[in-house]
Design an enzyme around this catalytic site. Structure first.
Site, PDB file in Angstrom:
ATOM      1  N   LYS A 107       0.881   5.593   8.425  1.00  0.00           N
ATOM      2  CA  LYS A 107       1.733   5.913   7.073  1.00  0.00           C
ATOM      3  C   LYS A 107       0.165   5.542   5.608  1.00  0.00           C
ATOM      4  CE  LYS A 107       1.771   2.359   4.442  1.00  0.00           C
ATOM      5  NZ  LYS A 107       1.229   1.025   3.481  1.00  0.00           N
TER       6      LYS A 107
ATOM      7  N   LYS B  48      -6.957   1.660  -2.261  1.00  0.00           N
ATOM      8  CA  LYS B  48      -6.902   1.283  -0.868  1.00  0.00           C
ATOM      9  C   LYS B  48      -6.818   2.249  -0.427  1.00  0.00           C
ATOM     10  CE  LYS B  48      -5.226  -0.974   2.526  1.00  0.00           C
ATOM     11  NZ  LYS B  48      -4.040  -1.578   2.128  1.00  0.00           N
TER      12      LYS B  48
ATOM     13  N   SER C 142       0.748  -1.395   0.195  1.00  0.00           N
ATOM     14  CA  SER C 142       0.299  -0.287  -0.167  1.00  0.00           C
ATOM     15  C   SER C 142       0.848   1.221  -0.392  1.00  0.00           C
ATOM     16  CB  SER C 142      -1.413  -0.230   1.227  1.00  0.00           C
ATOM     17  OG  SER C 142      -1.626  -1.496   1.239  1.00  0.00           O
TER      18      SER C 142
END
Length: 302
Positions: A241, A173, A98
């Site tokens: 993140k 995502k 990701s």
């Protein structure tokens, strides 16, 4: 796709290890590399250990990556002895990490220039999904390459979708992580409110699961909040993140994501209290700190 296709897998962490294991168990020849020690079960399997990512790419027809963050992917792809150095025309690189949608588009262009295809294919479902091969896989890239890799994706996941061109898988995502973070925050607020009001949070959760408020987050992470089981799972630092990707991309697009920013601040509070390695359901601890009350605690008042 038949099992004569040679596969590569770089990144054998909490997610990558079981994902690679499914490919090995399906009978594929799998070349593996990781920067840390190869997990014992993979070391004892038929997988072929390589010294570098370049070596993986030299031997495999399709190379998968499962890495923590954008700089890791860049290094593995284009650093010294990286995947790009081992590619020959016609191979496919699949990034299941990701990372930044913007950087992904640049990586894809560089790999395409070498005569190879690139798919960004981030996943959702966490460690449980990786182990059970029930991951949701969001793919960006060429449709022909997607159809070629799809039978392998099906060994690792159940909900597999080609979203669009390179970068669109990563965008999907990021959108997923926004929804998950905000749902965790909503469930945390609701259960904290109910518990502070004197209700049994477990019974409230059970009642809510049958109505319009029902969700996977309420089912799984609501139970974690009540039972205080905050071992990961999916670590807060990884969700931080992902939300950084959301907020940075939103800034570049001129879009305001106010509640995403709030969820990030709650994660930041958890990290400041030593919780960056907690499961992301532990976001509720930041809410509890502000309320000076823990879910399930007997407040002594109604």
């Amino acid at each position: 796709m038949n099992n004569s296709t040679k596969l590569g897998f770089v990144g054998l962490g909490i997610m990558g290890s079981p994902m690679a294991g499914h490919l090995i168990n399906a009978g594929y020849t799998v070349y593996i590399h990781t920067r840390s020690k190869v997990p014992a079960d993979l070391a004892a399997s038929s997988a072929i250990q390589c010294h570098t990512s370049k070596e993986v790419a030299e031997n495999a027809d399709i190379i998968f990556m499962m890495l923590p963050d954008t700089p890791d992917v860049q290094k593995v792809l284009f650093g010294e002895n990286g995947i790009a150095a081992g590619l020959t025309k016609g191979k496919i690189v699949v990034d299941m990490s990701s990372i930044s949608p913007i950087d992904t588009k640049e990586y894809a262009k560089k790999v395409n220039a070498l005569g190879c295809e690139y798919l960004d294919a981030p996943v959702s479902g966490g460690e449980v999904g990786a182990k059970n091969a029930t991951l949701s896989i969001m793919v960006g890239g060429n449709e022909v390459a997607f159809n070629q890799v799809k039978p392998i994706f099906e060994l690792m996941g159940k909900n597999i979708n080609l979203v669009g061109a390179n970068g669109d898988g990563q965008t999907a995502k990021v959108a997923n992580q926004i929804i998950v973070a905000l749902n965790i925050e909503a469930v945390g607020e609701a259960l904290l409110f109910a518990s502070k009001a004197g209700a049994d949070p477990a019974k409230v959760r059970q009642a809510l699961m049958g109505g319009f408020a029902g969700s996977k987050i309420l089912e799984v992470h609501g139970e974690r909040m009540i039972n205080r089981t905050f071992n990961p799972g999916f670590r807060i630092e990884l969700h931080q993140k992902d939300l950084n990707l959301a907020l940075n991309s939103a800034r570049a697009l001129g879009v305001s994501l106010p509640n995403t920013a709030t969820a990030q601040e709650l994660f930041n509070s958890c990290a400041a209290h030593g919780g960056k390695a907690w499961d992301h359901s532990a976001m509720v601890r930041a809410l509890e700190n502000m309320a000076n009350f823990e879910i399930g605690q007997n407040s002594g008042e109604k």
